[in-house]
Design a protein around this motif. Structure first.
Motif, PDB file in Angstrom:
ATOM      1  N   ALA A  58     -43.137  31.457  80.440  1.00 50.96           N
ATOM      2  CA  ALA A  58     -43.176  32.324  79.261  1.00 50.96           C
ATOM      3  C   ALA A  58     -43.101  33.785  79.675  1.00 50.96           C
ATOM      4  O   ALA A  58     -43.742  34.206  80.636  1.00 50.96           O
ATOM      5  N   ASP A  59     -42.262  34.547  78.980  1.00 50.87           N
ATOM      6  CA  ASP A  59     -42.066  35.989  79.189  1.00 50.87           C
ATOM      7  C   ASP A  59     -41.478  36.348  80.543  1.00 50.87           C
ATOM      8  O   ASP A  59     -41.591  37.482  80.980  1.00 50.87           O
ATOM      9  N   VAL A  64     -34.661  22.950  73.294  1.00 57.28           N
ATOM     10  CA  VAL A  64     -35.319  24.229  73.063  1.00 57.28           C
ATOM     11  C   VAL A  64     -34.430  25.068  72.142  1.00 57.28           C
ATOM     12  O   VAL A  64     -33.208  25.091  72.306  1.00 57.28           O
ATOM     13  N   PRO A  65     -35.029  25.733  71.129  1.00 51.38           N
ATOM     14  CA  PRO A  65     -34.223  26.601  70.270  1.00 51.38           C
ATOM     15  C   PRO A  65     -33.829  27.872  71.014  1.00 51.38           C
ATOM     16  O   PRO A  65     -34.599  28.411  71.815  1.00 51.38           O
ATOM     17  N   VAL A  66     -32.620  28.344  70.725  1.00 47.77           N
ATOM     18  CA  VAL A  66     -32.082  29.552  71.355  1.00 47.77           C
ATOM     19  C   VAL A  66     -31.703  30.531  70.254  1.00 47.77           C
ATOM     20  O   VAL A  66     -31.131  30.138  69.235  1.00 47.77           O
ATOM     21  N   PHE A  67     -32.025  31.796  70.459  1.00 48.58           N
ATOM     22  CA  PHE A  67     -31.658  32.871  69.536  1.00 48.58           C
ATOM     23  C   PHE A  67     -30.878  33.910  70.314  1.00 48.58           C
ATOM     24  O   PHE A  67     -31.309  34.344  71.379  1.00 48.58           O
ATOM     25  N   TYR A  74     -38.178  33.335  77.577  1.00 49.91           N
ATOM     26  CA  TYR A  74     -38.763  32.318  76.712  1.00 49.91           C
ATOM     27  C   TYR A  74     -40.010  32.908  76.081  1.00 49.91           C
ATOM     28  O   TYR A  74     -40.972  33.261  76.783  1.00 49.91           O
ATOM     29  N   ARG A  75     -39.969  33.041  74.744  1.00 44.97           N
ATOM     30  CA  ARG A  75     -41.067  33.691  74.041  1.00 44.97           C
ATOM     31  C   ARG A  75     -41.323  32.972  72.728  1.00 44.97           C
ATOM     32  O   ARG A  75     -40.391  32.710  71.979  1.00 44.97           O
ATOM     33  N   ASP A  76     -42.577  32.638  72.452  1.00 41.06           N
ATOM     34  CA  ASP A  76     -42.994  32.009  71.198  1.00 41.06           C
ATOM     35  C   ASP A  76     -42.187  30.748  70.890  1.00 41.06           C
ATOM     36  O   ASP A  76     -41.788  30.509  69.748  1.00 41.06           O
TER      37      ASP A  76
END
Length: 142
Positions: free
Chosen positions: A47-48, A90-93, A116-118
């Motif tokens: 994460a982060d 995993v969702p990607v934005f 990778y965040r939230d």
């Protein structure tokens, strides 16, 4: 002070400064390169942190939307095994220019770089992979 001692101190300072710049440069630009399976197993620990993840866009998960910031792209990144078995993803934005070989119906092999965040991989870069083999188009009925 001895001239050799002055030269030694100057050389040591110069070598130390170059080593420090190299270390901080590598620290700032280094990212982990993982396959989606490796990433999913370690995602809480990553994460982060900057990561580069290779996977396949799941069919039917691609959403595009135009905003004042540019084109927003959302999709789910899964493994390379295919659609036969539902797998973890995993969702990607991503906001930016989408690569030409990115298919809206899914199935593209991509490498996503970001953080990778939230629970979402916030992509800074999306790169498509070339297919490992080329297949002839099916014969048309002409």
């Amino acid at each position: 002070m001895n001239q050799r001692l002055k030269f030694g101190i100057g050389a040591a300072l110069l070598v130390g400064a170059v080593a420090y710049l190299m270390y901080t440069g590598v620290q700032q630009t280094s990212v982990y390169y993982l396959t989606i399976d490796e990433f999913l197993a370690r995602r809480a620990a990553l994460a982060d942190e900057g990561v580069r993840v290779a996977g396949r866009v799941q069919h039917g998960s691609v959403e595009r939307r135009m905003t004042p910031r540019g084109e927003e792209l959302r999709f789910r990144l899964g493994d390379f095994k295919g659609e036969a078995q539902p797998t973890d993803s995993v969702p990607v934005f991503f906001v930016g220019v989408t690569p030409d070989m990115f298919r809206d119906d899914g199935g593209s092999d991509v490498i996503v770089e970001g953080t990778y965040r939230d629970g979402t991989l916030m992509a800074q870069t999306v790169m498509t992979s070339c297919p490992s083999k080329y297949e002839a188009e099916p014969a048309s009925g002409r």
